[in-house]
Design an enzyme around this catalytic site. Structure first.
Site, PDB file in Angstrom:
ATOM      1  N   TYR A 151    -114.437  54.534 -19.824  1.00 57.43           N
ATOM      2  CA  TYR A 151    -114.368  54.832 -21.506  1.00 57.43           C
ATOM      3  C   TYR A 151    -112.802  54.932 -22.218  1.00 57.43           C
ATOM      4  O   TYR A 151    -113.795  54.442 -23.080  1.00 57.43           O
ATOM      5  CB  TYR A 151    -115.059  56.963 -20.442  1.00 57.43           C
ATOM      6  N   ASP A 206    -130.942  51.611 -32.149  1.00 58.61           N
ATOM      7  CA  ASP A 206    -129.460  51.612 -30.763  1.00 58.61           C
ATOM      8  C   ASP A 206    -128.846  50.682 -30.507  1.00 58.61           C
ATOM      9  O   ASP A 206    -129.097  49.618 -30.828  1.00 58.61           O
ATOM     10  CB  ASP A 206    -131.057  51.036 -29.978  1.00 58.61           C
ATOM     11  N   LYS A 260    -112.643  53.330 -25.045  1.00 57.75           N
ATOM     12  CA  LYS A 260    -112.234  53.720 -26.746  1.00 57.75           C
ATOM     13  C   LYS A 260    -110.735  52.793 -26.914  1.00 57.75           C
ATOM     14  O   LYS A 260    -110.047  52.618 -28.335  1.00 57.75           O
ATOM     15  CB  LYS A 260    -111.716  54.970 -26.349  1.00 57.75           C
ATOM     16  N   SER A 296    -111.200  58.820 -30.048  1.00 56.06           N
ATOM     17  CA  SER A 296    -110.671  59.920 -28.804  1.00 56.06           C
ATOM     18  C   SER A 296    -109.722  59.408 -28.839  1.00 56.06           C
ATOM     19  O   SER A 296    -108.766  58.626 -28.868  1.00 56.06           O
ATOM     20  CB  SER A 296    -111.632  58.767 -27.874  1.00 56.06           C
TER      21      SER A 296
HETATM   22  N1  LIG Z   1    -117.195  65.119 -26.913  1.00 55.01           N
HETATM   23  C1  LIG Z   1    -115.781  64.870 -26.998  1.00 55.01           C
HETATM   24  O1  LIG Z   1    -115.603  66.142 -26.124  1.00 55.01           O
HETATM   25  C2  LIG Z   1    -115.578  64.012 -27.588  1.00 55.01           C
HETATM   26  C3  LIG Z   1    -113.970  63.390 -27.236  1.00 55.01           C
HETATM   27  C4  LIG Z   1    -113.797  62.328 -28.025  1.00 55.01           C
HETATM   28  C5  LIG Z   1    -113.892  61.737 -28.869  1.00 55.01           C
HETATM   29  N2  LIG Z   1    -115.972  61.690 -28.038  1.00 55.01           N
HETATM   30  C6  LIG Z   1    -116.818  60.850 -29.214  1.00 55.01           C
HETATM   31  O2  LIG Z   1    -117.231  61.194 -29.972  1.00 55.01           O
HETATM   32  C7  LIG Z   1    -118.807  60.643 -30.447  1.00 55.01           C
HETATM   33  C8  LIG Z   1    -119.628  61.409 -29.999  1.00 55.01           C
HETATM   34  O3  LIG Z   1    -120.330  62.451 -28.847  1.00 55.01           O
HETATM   35  P1  LIG Z   1    -120.233  63.891 -28.531  1.00 55.01           P
HETATM   36  O4  LIG Z   1    -118.944  64.950 -28.229  1.00 55.01           O
HETATM   37  O5  LIG Z   1    -120.978  64.149 -30.031  1.00 55.01           O
HETATM   38  O6  LIG Z   1    -121.408  63.141 -27.337  1.00 55.01           O
HETATM   39  P2  LIG Z   1    -122.896  63.626 -27.555  1.00 55.01           P
HETATM   40  O7  LIG Z   1    -123.625  64.527 -27.741  1.00 55.01           O
HETATM   41  O8  LIG Z   1    -123.271  63.129 -26.193  1.00 55.01           O
HETATM   42  O9  LIG Z   1    -123.333  62.489 -29.074  1.00 55.01           O
HETATM   43  C9  LIG Z   1    -123.217  60.980 -28.802  1.00 55.01           C
HETATM   44  C10 LIG Z   1    -124.571  60.549 -29.034  1.00 55.01           C
HETATM   45  O10 LIG Z   1    -124.881  59.180 -29.123  1.00 55.01           O
HETATM   46  C11 LIG Z   1    -125.864  58.730 -29.017  1.00 55.01           C
HETATM   47  N3  LIG Z   1    -125.907  57.184 -28.273  1.00 55.01           N
HETATM   48  C12 LIG Z   1    -125.785  57.459 -27.239  1.00 55.01           C
HETATM   49  N4  LIG Z   1    -126.537  56.401 -26.400  1.00 55.01           N
HETATM   50  C13 LIG Z   1    -126.308  55.181 -27.677  1.00 55.01           C
HETATM   51  C14 LIG Z   1    -127.423  53.707 -28.498  1.00 55.01           C
HETATM   52  N5  LIG Z   1    -127.321  53.364 -27.012  1.00 55.01           N
HETATM   53  N6  LIG Z   1    -127.615  54.177 -29.531  1.00 55.01           N
HETATM   54  C15 LIG Z   1    -127.318  54.957 -30.048  1.00 55.01           C
HETATM   55  N7  LIG Z   1    -126.802  56.113 -29.895  1.00 55.01           N
HETATM   56  C16 LIG Z   1    -126.566  56.122 -28.855  1.00 55.01           C
HETATM   57  C17 LIG Z   1    -126.092  59.249 -27.960  1.00 55.01           C
HETATM   58  O11 LIG Z   1    -128.131  59.460 -27.961  1.00 55.01           O
HETATM   59  P3  LIG Z   1    -128.955  60.058 -27.224  1.00 55.01           P
HETATM   60  O12 LIG Z   1    -128.636  61.296 -26.613  1.00 55.01           O
HETATM   61  O13 LIG Z   1    -129.901  59.334 -27.065  1.00 55.01           O
HETATM   62  O14 LIG Z   1    -128.012  59.513 -26.085  1.00 55.01           O
HETATM   63  C18 LIG Z   1    -125.757  61.271 -28.264  1.00 55.01           C
HETATM   64  O15 LIG Z   1    -126.309  60.826 -30.596  1.00 55.01           O
HETATM   65  C19 LIG Z   1    -118.652  59.821 -29.517  1.00 55.01           C
HETATM   66  O16 LIG Z   1    -118.529  57.930 -29.959  1.00 55.01           O
HETATM   67  C20 LIG Z   1    -117.449  60.488 -27.949  1.00 55.01           C
HETATM   68  O17 LIG Z   1    -116.523  59.044 -27.820  1.00 55.01           O
HETATM   69  C21 LIG Z   1    -116.519  62.497 -27.885  1.00 55.01           C
END
Ligand SMILES: NC(=O)c1ccc[n+]([C@@H]2O[C@H](COP(=O)([O-])OP(=O)(O)OC[C@H]3O[C@@H](n4cnc5c(N)ncnc54)[C@H](OP(=O)(O)O)[C@@H]3O)[C@@H](O)[C@H]2O)c1
Length: 310
Positions: free
Chosen positions: A156, A66, A160, A143
């Site tokens: 957010y 975490d 970032k 991002s």
């Molecule tokens: N999806 C998009 O459009 C997008 C675009 C640009 C950037 N991003 C970035 O990509 C990254 C991954 O996001 P994703 O799109 O793959 O979404 P996601 O499926 O929601 O993945 C986010 C991950 O971060 C974990 N997380 C949250 N709080 C945490 C903590 N305290 N300790 C450890 N892990 C934690 C979540 O775990 P839990 O399930 O346990 O909460 C989940 O495994 C993020 O940094 C996000 O800002 C996403």
């Protein structure tokens, strides 16, 4: 052959999970992946997918990590049996969407804690050993929201943007130690991100005024369209991580898509910010300007670049 040891944060879903599976199932069998999760009770889908993809049993291990808790980060580091991490992927992140005044103070703190302090904690835990060994790669999920301000994503984007400064600073310092830091800048990606928004979609909307609520509904409509038209699959995005990982001299930034770069460039071309703000308003609130006519936010320019939610 010694395998490349990779540790990834945030592997319960999305980009982190796909990257863990991609590396663990790589035909070269040259990666040992530590897929870390905030809560190990969420590891079922990762193992199911690992079985479906035929990941060799010793290519993948899960660890609890975490990023809000430095003891948890240190415990995960201690459980890496190879005694080293060659590639650290700081991917864990949370979104926060809505008018600023609609966010609970706890939601704001939580997002900054996970996205900014969490990344700092993770780096603090793993960088000293990389420096001692004079070798290492750090990949950070960035991002487009770290390169330009997006309405209704103020906190957010603040988180970032902070990551950009953090990584850029380290990228200047660390090459003499044989360590390279790269940001993988993502546009919209089809993951669980939107379902896991801190405080739900929009926050307490009754805390804000009617005009802001109206603009928020326009923004949501805009996002739905941009997601429908431009969102990438995580598989596509993970290949960009591999490009960075394999580069002999990695760049600071890699982009999962070039679609949003015109808006990002506008920020640099006109440092006053006027051109960017006007273009972003047109891109996001185009429907509003059509309704409001000449007195509105301005008609959308033909071919105006889309603005993304993430
Ligand atoms: N999806 C998009 O459009 C997008 C675009 C640009 C950037 N991003 C970035 O990509 C990254 C991954 O996001 P994703 O799109 O793959 O979404 P996601 O499926 O929601 O993945 C986010 C991950 O971060 C974990 N997380 C949250 N709080 C945490 C903590 N305290 N300790 C450890 N892990 C934690 C979540 O775990 P839990 O399930 O346990 O909460 C989940 O495994 C993020 O940094 C996000 O800002 C996403």
């Amino acid at each position: 052959m010694e395998r490349t040891v990779v540790l990834i944060t945030g592997c319960s879903s999305g980009i982190g999970q796909h990257l863990a599976l991609r590396l663990a199932s790589d035909p070269s069998r040259s990666f040992k992946v530590y897929a870390t999760l905030r809560d190990l009770r969420a590891q079922g889908p990762l193992w199911e997918a690992a079985r479906a993809r035929g990941c060799p049993p010793d290519s993948l291990e899960t660890l609890q990590l975490d990023v809000r808790d430095s003891d948890s980060v240190a415990a995960a580091r201690a459980r890496v049996t190879e005694g080293r991490v060659d590639v650290l992927v700081c991917n864990a992140g949370r979104g926060l969407l809505g008018p600023l005044e609609a966010h609970a103070a706890s939601a704001v703190s939580s997002v900054l804690d996970v996205n900014v302090a969490g990344t700092v904690r993770t780096l603090q835990a793993f960088l000293p050993d990389m420096k001692r060994r004079r070798s290492g790669r750090v990949l950070v999920t960035g991002s487009m929201g770290g390169l330009m301000g997006l309405p209704f994503n103020a906190v957010y984007c603040a988180s970032k943007f902070a990551i950009e400064g953090l990584c850029e600073s380290l990228a200047v310092l660390l090459p003499p130690f044989g360590i390279h830091v790269s940001l993988i800048e993502c546009g919209p990606v089809r993951t669980a991100f939107q379902d896991k928004l801190e405080g739900g979609p929009g926050g307490a909307l009754d805390c804000t005024d009617a005009q802001t609520r109206h603009l928020f509904s326009l923004y949501q409509r805009h996002c739905e369209r941009v997601f429908r038209e431009t969102a990438q699959d995580p598989e596509e995005v993970t290949e960009v991580f591999l490009t960075a990982l394999r580069a002999p001299q990695p760049a600071l930034r890699y982009f999962s898509t070039e679609r949003f770069l015109p808006l990002a460039r506008l920020r640099l071309d006109d440092l006053s910010g006027r051109s960017f703000v006007a273009a972003m308003q047109r891109a996001v609130f185009a429907d509003e300007s059509a309704e409001a006519g000449a007195g509105g936010l301005g008609a959308p320019e033909p071919g105006a670049p889309p603005a993304t939610p993430q």
